[in-house]
Enzyme design. Structure first.
Site, mmCIF file in Angstrom:
data_model
loop_
_atom_site.group_PDB
_atom_site.id
_atom_site.type_symbol
_atom_site.label_atom_id
_atom_site.label_comp_id
_atom_site.label_asym_id
_atom_site.label_seq_id
_atom_site.Cartn_x
_atom_site.Cartn_y
_atom_site.Cartn_z
ATOM 1 N N LYS A 9 0.836 -1.209 0.000
ATOM 2 C CA LYS A 9 0.000 0.000 0.000
ATOM 3 C C LYS A 9 0.873 1.262 0.000
ATOM 4 C CE LYS A 9 -3.851 -2.363 2.352
ATOM 5 N NZ LYS A 9 -4.587 -2.509 3.649
ATOM 6 N N TYR A 49 -12.005 -2.905 -3.573
ATOM 7 C CA TYR A 49 -12.565 -3.085 -2.229
ATOM 8 C C TYR A 49 -14.097 -3.102 -2.227
ATOM 9 C CZ TYR A 49 -8.066 -2.718 0.231
ATOM 10 O OH TYR A 49 -6.807 -2.955 0.735
ATOM 11 N N PHE A 57 -15.450 2.466 7.363
ATOM 12 C CA PHE A 57 -14.085 2.891 7.034
ATOM 13 C C PHE A 57 -13.815 2.911 5.528
ATOM 14 C CE2 PHE A 57 -14.032 -1.697 7.970
ATOM 15 C CZ PHE A 57 -13.446 -2.214 6.824
ATOM 16 N N ARG A 85 -1.311 -14.766 3.822
ATOM 17 C CA ARG A 85 -2.023 -14.049 4.891
ATOM 18 C C ARG A 85 -1.299 -14.204 6.230
ATOM 19 N NH1 ARG A 85 -6.611 -10.710 4.029
ATOM 20 N NH2 ARG A 85 -7.503 -11.533 5.949
ATOM 21 N N ARG A 102 2.895 -7.046 9.224
ATOM 22 C CA ARG A 102 2.194 -5.992 9.974
ATOM 23 C C ARG A 102 2.643 -5.951 11.430
ATOM 24 N NH1 ARG A 102 -3.670 -7.519 7.360
ATOM 25 N NH2 ARG A 102 -3.632 -6.143 5.524
ATOM 26 N N ASN A 112 -1.697 -0.201 7.419
ATOM 27 C CA ASN A 112 -1.149 -1.532 7.688
ATOM 28 C C ASN A 112 -0.318 -2.104 6.541
ATOM 29 O OD1 ASN A 112 -3.284 -2.122 6.037
ATOM 30 N ND2 ASN A 112 -4.328 -3.500 7.459
ATOM 31 N N HIS A 115 -1.678 -5.497 1.429
ATOM 32 C CA HIS A 115 -2.922 -6.237 1.173
ATOM 33 C C HIS A 115 -2.566 -7.629 0.676
ATOM 34 C CE1 HIS A 115 -6.795 -7.397 -0.621
ATOM 35 N NE2 HIS A 115 -6.071 -7.828 -1.640
ATOM 36 N N GLU A 126 -8.963 -10.689 -8.042
ATOM 37 C CA GLU A 126 -8.037 -9.556 -7.900
ATOM 38 C C GLU A 126 -6.925 -9.618 -8.942
ATOM 39 O OE1 GLU A 126 -9.036 -9.112 -3.123
ATOM 40 O OE2 GLU A 126 -7.012 -9.710 -3.704
HETATM 41 N N1 UDP Z 1 -9.547 -1.285 7.535
HETATM 42 C C1 UDP Z 1 -9.672 -0.141 8.301
HETATM 43 N N2 UDP Z 1 -10.452 -0.187 9.433
HETATM 44 C C2 UDP Z 1 -11.074 -1.326 9.840
HETATM 45 C C3 UDP Z 1 -10.953 -2.486 9.047
HETATM 46 C C4 UDP Z 1 -10.162 -2.432 7.908
HETATM 47 O O1 UDP Z 1 -9.111 0.893 7.970
HETATM 48 O O2 UDP Z 1 -11.756 -1.313 10.871
HETATM 49 C C5 UDP Z 1 -8.733 -1.255 6.322
HETATM 50 C C6 UDP Z 1 -7.362 -1.916 6.525
HETATM 51 O O3 UDP Z 1 -6.392 -1.155 5.784
HETATM 52 C C7 UDP Z 1 -7.567 -3.272 5.914
HETATM 53 C C8 UDP Z 1 -8.505 -2.941 4.744
HETATM 54 O O4 UDP Z 1 -9.382 -1.954 5.289
HETATM 55 O O5 UDP Z 1 -6.340 -3.855 5.492
HETATM 56 C C9 UDP Z 1 -9.325 -4.087 4.206
HETATM 57 O O6 UDP Z 1 -10.027 -4.688 5.273
HETATM 58 P P1 UDP Z 1 -10.068 -6.277 5.411
HETATM 59 O O7 UDP Z 1 -11.072 -6.597 6.460
HETATM 60 O O8 UDP Z 1 -10.253 -6.886 4.063
HETATM 61 O O9 UDP Z 1 -8.610 -6.616 6.009
HETATM 62 P P2 UDP Z 1 -7.353 -7.350 5.320
HETATM 63 O O10 UDP Z 1 -7.901 -8.413 4.395
HETATM 64 O O11 UDP Z 1 -6.548 -6.299 4.602
HETATM 65 O O12 UDP Z 1 -6.585 -7.932 6.477
HETATM 66 MG MG MG Z 2 -9.274 -8.235 2.873
#
Ligand code: UDP
Ligand code: MG
Length: 148
Positions: A9, A49, A57, A85, A102, A112, A115, A126
């Site tokens: 990111k 997204y 958010f 992951r 992270r 964070n 992705h 994707e």
């Molecule tokens: N995010 C955020 N606030 C939240 C949850 C998610 O800003 O409460 C952001 C964060 O950058 C995250 C992204 O949204 O990586 C996508 O969310 P997801 O639940 O898909 O998490 P990831 O798959 O990236 O772990």
């Molecule tokens: Mg995700």
């Protein structure tokens, strides 16, 4: 071989973490199949997204992703979606174990640094979105030293 979509990111790019992050996936034994630096438009970030569009958010997340260039990648290997992951760590860096990207390199959920696709199905969606041109077909000559 299984593939996943990984994106560094804008904060990861700005903070000079590109090499460190690529290195972790490379050293594990995964194969880099696609790589490009891109600045995406708002509509593209919203599409990436789309599943999160109802979340509170979402607007901030889209602003974050379009705030600077990102490094988009495709990585391949056995169980690369789930293992990728694990290498990345929990969504909230406060909950990410030390040793994860992270856990080691980020503080806040909205910054964070990386992705990773959350399933084989979202990985293929994707990869099609980010790499419509396709990815490289290759396998390391070290393959038998990584897989039995
Ligand atoms: N995010 C955020 N606030 C939240 C949850 C998610 O800003 O409460 C952001 C964060 O950058 C995250 C992204 O949204 O990586 C996508 O969310 P997801 O639940 O898909 O998490 P990831 O798959 O990236 O772990
Ligand atoms: Mg995700």
């Amino acid at each position: 071989m299984e593939q996943t979509f990984i994106m560094i990111k804008p904060d990861g790019v700005q903070r000079g973490l590109v090499g460190e992050i690529i290195s972790r996936f490379e050293k594990k034994g995964f194969y880099l199949k696609g790589l490009k630096m891109v600045s995406v438009e708002r509509s593209f970030a919203e599409k990436h997204y789309a599943d999160l569009s109802a979340k509170p958010f979402f607007a901030g997340l889209v602003e974050y992703i379009i705030s600077g260039p990102v490094v988009a990648m495709v990585w391949a290997g056995k169980n690369v979606v789930v293992t990728g992951r694990k290498i990345i760590g929990a969504t909230n860096p406060a909950d990410s174990a030390p040793g994860t990207i992270r856990g080691d390199l980020a503080i806040e959920i909205g910054r964070n640094v990386i992705h990773g696709s959350d399933s084989i199905e979202s990985a293929s969606k994707e990869i099609a979105l980010w790499f419509p041109e396709g990815v490289a077909e290759w396998q390391s000559n070290l393959h038998p030293w990584i897989y039995e």
